[in-house]
Design an enzyme around this catalytic site. Structure first.
Site, PDB file in Angstrom:
ATOM      1  N   ASP A 217       0.875  -1.175   0.000  1.00  0.00           N
ATOM      2  CA  ASP A 217       0.000   0.000   0.000  1.00  0.00           C
ATOM      3  C   ASP A 217       0.910   1.223   0.000  1.00  0.00           C
ATOM      4  O   ASP A 217       2.135   1.098  -0.098  1.00  0.00           O
ATOM      5  CB  ASP A 217      -0.960  -0.011   1.209  1.00  0.00           C
ATOM      6  CG  ASP A 217      -2.303   0.648   0.865  1.00  0.00           C
ATOM      7  OD1 ASP A 217      -2.305   1.835   0.467  1.00  0.00           O
ATOM      8  OD2 ASP A 217      -3.344  -0.024   0.982  1.00  0.00           O
ATOM      9  N   HIS A 289      -2.863   3.268  -4.553  1.00  0.00           N
ATOM     10  CA  HIS A 289      -2.265   2.791  -3.292  1.00  0.00           C
ATOM     11  C   HIS A 289      -0.868   2.223  -3.536  1.00  0.00           C
ATOM     12  O   HIS A 289      -0.519   1.151  -3.026  1.00  0.00           O
ATOM     13  CB  HIS A 289      -3.181   1.758  -2.623  1.00  0.00           C
ATOM     14  CG  HIS A 289      -4.400   2.383  -1.996  1.00  0.00           C
ATOM     15  ND1 HIS A 289      -4.341   3.279  -0.959  1.00  0.00           N
ATOM     16  CD2 HIS A 289      -5.727   2.265  -2.296  1.00  0.00           C
ATOM     17  CE1 HIS A 289      -5.562   3.665  -0.622  1.00  0.00           C
ATOM     18  NE2 HIS A 289      -6.423   3.076  -1.423  1.00  0.00           N
ATOM     19  N   GLU A 352      -9.877   2.938  -5.199  1.00  0.00           N
ATOM     20  CA  GLU A 352      -9.496   4.321  -4.890  1.00  0.00           C
ATOM     21  C   GLU A 352      -8.361   4.840  -5.775  1.00  0.00           C
ATOM     22  O   GLU A 352      -7.271   5.110  -5.300  1.00  0.00           O
ATOM     23  CB  GLU A 352      -9.124   4.422  -3.403  1.00  0.00           C
ATOM     24  CG  GLU A 352     -10.291   4.025  -2.507  1.00  0.00           C
ATOM     25  CD  GLU A 352      -9.980   4.086  -1.014  1.00  0.00           C
ATOM     26  OE1 GLU A 352     -10.861   4.514  -0.257  1.00  0.00           O
ATOM     27  OE2 GLU A 352      -8.871   3.683  -0.600  1.00  0.00           O
TER      28      GLU A 352
HETATM   29  C1  ACM Z   1     -10.873  -0.267   0.675  1.00  0.00           C
HETATM   30  O1  ACM Z   1     -11.353  -0.242   1.829  1.00  0.00           O
HETATM   31  N1  ACM Z   1     -10.283   0.797   0.172  1.00  0.00           N
HETATM   32  C2  ACM Z   1     -10.950  -1.459  -0.139  1.00  0.00           C
END
Ligand code: ACM
Ligand code: ZN
Length: 548
Positions: A217, A289, A352
């Site tokens: 991440d 991410h 995201e």
């Molecule tokens: C997430 O909670 N961004 C998958």
């Protein structure tokens, strides 16, 4: 052949699956009382007779005897290794009674039913008759589940006289869902291999069979990739971590945070999990991410500017550029991940992803034009399709967060529905497999009560009762699509969980509720709580932190 398989499957069901129903308890004629507080509750538990006391079990590995006793039933000795037998033997003796000199042991015989032979079939039965105990299953999963059930019974039914069980006992059991998952984010905070094993111990006790390991991440890359050493030498380290929620003005703790798993550790953990009937699903996040990876290889971003590994949380605008070099990099990373992890399913993130960088990047715009895409949202879809084709060519299947539906779902992709259940429903309606993990019920980073006294968490509210009330199959999903819902999992995002104890606190006892939901035996919450009461003592003894 398939007709025979169906007939045999039916025969197997007659043997194992009759008497489905709720756990029963009857009064036994003893001063001690038999406690059936197993979680997840088995489909059927029937017992009778007197309690008998003993010092432990002895696994009998020579099964020729059973073949002679049941000449009509095709079976074979359970194909268990010495390691597996030793592991089972340890689970069966939770109070560490001395068995070495004792003759007061119950023999366990494993009967591996050979018809309808499915490697991962989790069904099992346990039968106590004439003093011995017979466990029937068709696979390691089935035997393991039987042993976990017995292990819990031995936790609860023990005193100075020994372990005790009713002289007649029959348990028949199988789960509703094949994906009974639990996730852990090791990027926001790193947890060493020793803790991952504890986490797996807890999961396996409650018959969770997938561990979703969120390995990369923004705030840290946590898996050794031999081709790209900077991922760990740079990407696994950040200078410090924001204190509490001091985004603005920013306040850091001044303490460097670092860590990653070597491939050797990963292999060891995979084996550790396998013995505990858990398959590890690794996650490599893309195209968003990815700030830790981009700190190591800034040339893979759109702007190409070097930035540090972030020390705060959130969604960052810098993501992987869709240039060819990124795909070549990711293919090589995935090659190493696929070589390490036997899991058929590989998680590629996909959530995201701000489109701002792509919208202002000449190479991304060129890609949009060249592939006749409408906009940056379709570029996200193109990105995932490239990864899908690559992973599929290696004989594996991708799963991604539900954002991968945007701009068109890749051909072979599975979907993990987290922003509610709509994404999962949409995917199932397109004949794609789905794992449910909606924020409303499955986010274990949320607060467990609304008292204001809980330790700092990200927000939200997911109580034990709310988890227990979860139903993985959405009501609005048509009957003929329901089989696309493989199950569900809970997610453990660790922004506000800096310690192992905090992770366990957020896990327990909510995992117990989740486990029963996924097993398909969740019923009355009050009754569940009376069983759960028996588990707190086990957490204490094992030193697993939990919410009281
Ligand atoms: C997430 O909670 N961004 C998958
Ligand atoms: Zn770009």
């Amino acid at each position: 052949n398939s007709v025979i398989a169906i007939v045999l499957r039916y025969a197997f069901c007659l043997i194992l699956c009759i008497q489905l129903g709720v756990a029963q308890s009857k009064e036994l004629n003893n001063s001690d009382s038999f406690v059936n507080a197993v979680i997840p509750a088995p489909r059927s538990v029937v017992f009778n007779g007197e309690l008998t006391y003993f010092d432990g079990f002895q696994i009998n590995t020579s099964l020729e005897k059973i073949n002679r006793e049941n000449p009509d039933i095709p079976n074979q000795p359970a194909d268990l290794s010495q390691t597996e037998i030793a592991f089972f033997q340890s689970l069966l003796n939770p109070h560490n009674r001395d068995r070495s000199t004792s003759k007061n042991l119950i023999y366990i015989e494993f009967m591996q039913v050979t018809w309808h032979y499915i490697d991962s079939n989790p069904e099992y039965s346990i039968m106590r008759k004439n003093g011995r105990l017979v466990i029937m299953a068709t696979s390691y999963s089935g035997f393991f589940n039987a042993i976990q059930t017995l292990s819990q019974l031995m936790e609860f039914n023990h005193n100075e006289k020994g372990y005790f069980l009713p002289s007649q006992l029959e348990i028949r059991d199988e789960p509703q869902f094949s994906w009974r998952g639990m996730h852990l984010d090791v990027s926001r905070h790193f947890f060493p291999a020793s803790f991952i094993k504890v986490y797996i111990d807890v999961l396996s006790r409650y018959k969770i069979n997938r561990f979703h390991w969120h390995l990369t991440d923004d705030q840290g890359w946590r898996i050794e990739i031999k081709k790209f050493p900077l991922l760990t030498s740079i990407g696994s380290k950040r200078s410090e971590t924001m204190i509490a929620k001091n985004f603005d003005p920013y306040l850091g703790d001044g303490a460097p945070h670092a860590g990653y798993y070597t491939q050797e550790e990963v292999r060891e953990i995979i084996d550790y999990a396998k013995l505990r009937n858990i398959e590890i699903v690794p996650e490599i996040e893309m195209p968003g991410h990815a700030r830790a990876a981009l700190a190591a290889y800034p040339e893979l971003s759109c702007k190409g500017i070097k930035q540090e590994v972030p020390t705060t949380w959130g969604v960052f605008e810098d993501v992987y550029c869709s240039k060819e070099a990124t795909f070549q990099f990711l293919f090589q990373v995935l090659d190493e991940v696929i070589a390490l992890f036997p899991s058929k399913i590989i998680h590629i993130g996909g959530d995201e992803v701000p489109k701002t960088r792509w919208e202002n990047c000449s190479q991304c715009q060129l890609n949009i034009k060249h592939h006749q895409l409408k906009d940056a949202h379709e570029l996200q879809s193109y990105f995932i399709q490239r990864i899908d084709s690559f992973v599929t060519s290696k004989g594996r299947t991708i799963i991604g967060w539900d954002e991968i539906l945007e701009g068109g779902l890749a051909k072979n992709a599975m979907v993990m529905s987290w922003r509610g259940t709509e994404g999962g429903i949409a995917a199932a309606n397109m004949n794609h497999f789905v794992v449910m993990t909606p924020g409303s019920h499955c986010y274990f980073d949320h607060y467990q009560d609304t008292s204001g006294l809980e330790p700092l968490a990200i927000g939200g509210f997911t109580s034990l009762e709310k988890v227990y009330a979860y139903k993985p199959i959405p009501e609005q999903l048509a009957e003929q699509r329901r089989h696309f819902i493989l199950g569900a999992q809970a997610n453990m995002w660790t922004e506000y969980m800096p310690t192992e104890n905090q992770v366990l606190y957020m896990l327990l006892p909510r995992l117990c509720a989740l486990s029963e939901v996924l097993w398909g035996s969740a019923g009355d919450f009050k009754e569940f709580n009376t069983r759960l009461d028996h588990h707190y003592g086990v957490f204490e003894r094992k030193k697993w932190n939990y919410r009281k």
